[in-house]
Design an enzyme around this catalytic site. Structure first.
Site, mmCIF file in Angstrom:
data_model
loop_
_atom_site.group_PDB
_atom_site.id
_atom_site.type_symbol
_atom_site.label_atom_id
_atom_site.label_comp_id
_atom_site.label_asym_id
_atom_site.label_seq_id
_atom_site.Cartn_x
_atom_site.Cartn_y
_atom_site.Cartn_z
ATOM 1 N N GLY A 73 32.789 -6.588 -31.759
ATOM 2 C CA GLY A 73 32.796 -7.384 -32.978
ATOM 3 C C GLY A 73 34.226 -7.817 -33.263
ATOM 4 N N GLY A 74 34.373 -8.690 -34.255
ATOM 5 C CA GLY A 74 35.723 -9.076 -34.683
ATOM 6 C C GLY A 74 36.219 -10.369 -34.066
ATOM 7 N N THR A 130 42.289 -10.940 -31.000
ATOM 8 C CA THR A 130 43.367 -9.971 -31.135
ATOM 9 C C THR A 130 44.266 -10.040 -29.906
ATOM 10 O OG1 THR A 130 43.922 -7.720 -31.780
ATOM 11 C CG2 THR A 130 42.195 -7.958 -30.142
ATOM 12 N N CYS A 173 42.831 -11.433 -35.974
ATOM 13 C CA CYS A 173 41.600 -10.995 -36.648
ATOM 14 C C CYS A 173 41.074 -12.065 -37.607
ATOM 15 C CB CYS A 173 41.801 -9.677 -37.392
ATOM 16 S SG CYS A 173 42.511 -8.391 -36.356
#
Length: 220
Positions: free
Chosen positions: A79-80, A83, A176
Site C-alpha cells: 500500500g502507499g 517512496t 508518500c
C-alpha cells in the site's frame, strides 16, 4: 527466564538490491502461506538508490518521467504512494503471521510505528504519529515511512527509517504523496548516527513490541 510465545528469525543484511530483497520476501511469504507454522522473519537491510510505487500509487508524485529516467523505479504490491530508499536508510521487512498476534491491519501499522517511536526514545527524541497518515514524525518532519502487504494474514514489505541518508533523492518525488510535510533524518538531530548502531535498537524494540524472541540464524 522469560518464555516467549513466538520466535522470529532475524536476518541482518547489508546493502541489497531492491529486487533481490523483494524476491526473497515473496519466497518467504509463499513458504509461510503453504506452511503457517514456520517461524516469523525480520529482515533489516539497506538498499542502493531506488524509487518504489505502491499498488495504487499515482505517477504524478514523481518529478521525472519514468521511461526516460536514470533512476531505478519499481511498482510493487504494498500500500502507499511513492517512496525512496538509499544507503543510510534502515529498511525492515517483517514476514509475520498475524494470526499469532492480532488479525487487524490498523493494529499492525500502529505496532510498527510504536517500534520506531521506541527507537527514537532511546535517543531522547519524541517520535509522533499524525492521525490521518501512517509513519513517524519528529518535530513535524517525517523520519519513517511504512507500507505493507498482507496475504492470508502474513505480512510483507514494512518500514523505512531515515537514519543518515543522502536526502537529495527525496527531492525528485512527493514522498508518500504528502506535499506539505517535509522529510527528515535522524542525523539532523544526532550527528554521526549510523544504521549499524540503530539496527540493534530496532531489533530490540521490535522484539519488545511484538513480545517475541529474536533468533539470528547461523550463517552457513
Amino acid at each position: 527466564m522469560k518464555t516467549y510465545q513466538n520466535r522470529c528469525l532475524l536476518y541482518n543484511q547489508g546493502l541489497m538490491p531492491y529486487l533481490n530483497a523483494h524476491a526473497w520476501q515473496r519466497s518467504l511469504l509463499a513458504e509461510r502461506i503453504k506452511n503457517p507454522s514456520l517461524n516469523d522473519v525480520l529482515i533489516l537491510l539497506e538498499h542502493p538508490p531506488v524509487y518504489t510505487l505502491g499498488q495504487g500509487a499515482s505517477p504524478e508524485f514523481l518529478k521525472f518521467e519514468i521511461d526516460k529516467s536514470s533512476y531505478d523505479v519499481h511498482r510493487v504490491e504494498r500500500g502507499g504512494e511513492v517512496t525512496y530508499h538509499c544507503p543510510g536508510q534502515l529498511v525492515g521487512y517483517p514476514i509475520l503471521n498475524l494470526q499469532r498476534y492480532r488479525q487487524d491491519l490498523h493494529w499492525y501499522l500502529r505496532q510498527l510505528e510504536e517500534v520506531l517511536i521506541r527507537v527514537l526514545a532511546i535517543y531522547g527524541l519524541k517520535g509522533e504519529r499524525i492521525p490521518a497518515f501512517t509513519g513517524v514524525w519528529l518535530q513535524g518532519r517525517k523520519v519513517a515511512a511504512i507500507g505493507i502487504k498482507v496475504s492470508r494474514w502474513i505480512t510483507m514489505h514494512g518500514f523505512a527509517l531515515n537514519v543518515c541518508p543522502d536526502m537529495k533523492g527525496f527531492e525528485q518525488i512527493v514522498p508518500c504523496g504528502i506535499s506539505d510535510k517535509p522529510i527528515g533524518s535522524l542525523a539532523e538531530w544526532i550527528p554521526g548516527i549510523t544504521c549499524q548502531e540503530v539496527r540493534s535498537y530496532v531489533a530490540k524494540s521490535f522484539a519488545e513490541v511484538f513480545d517475541m524472541e529474536l533468533i539470528e540464524p547461523q550463517s552457513e
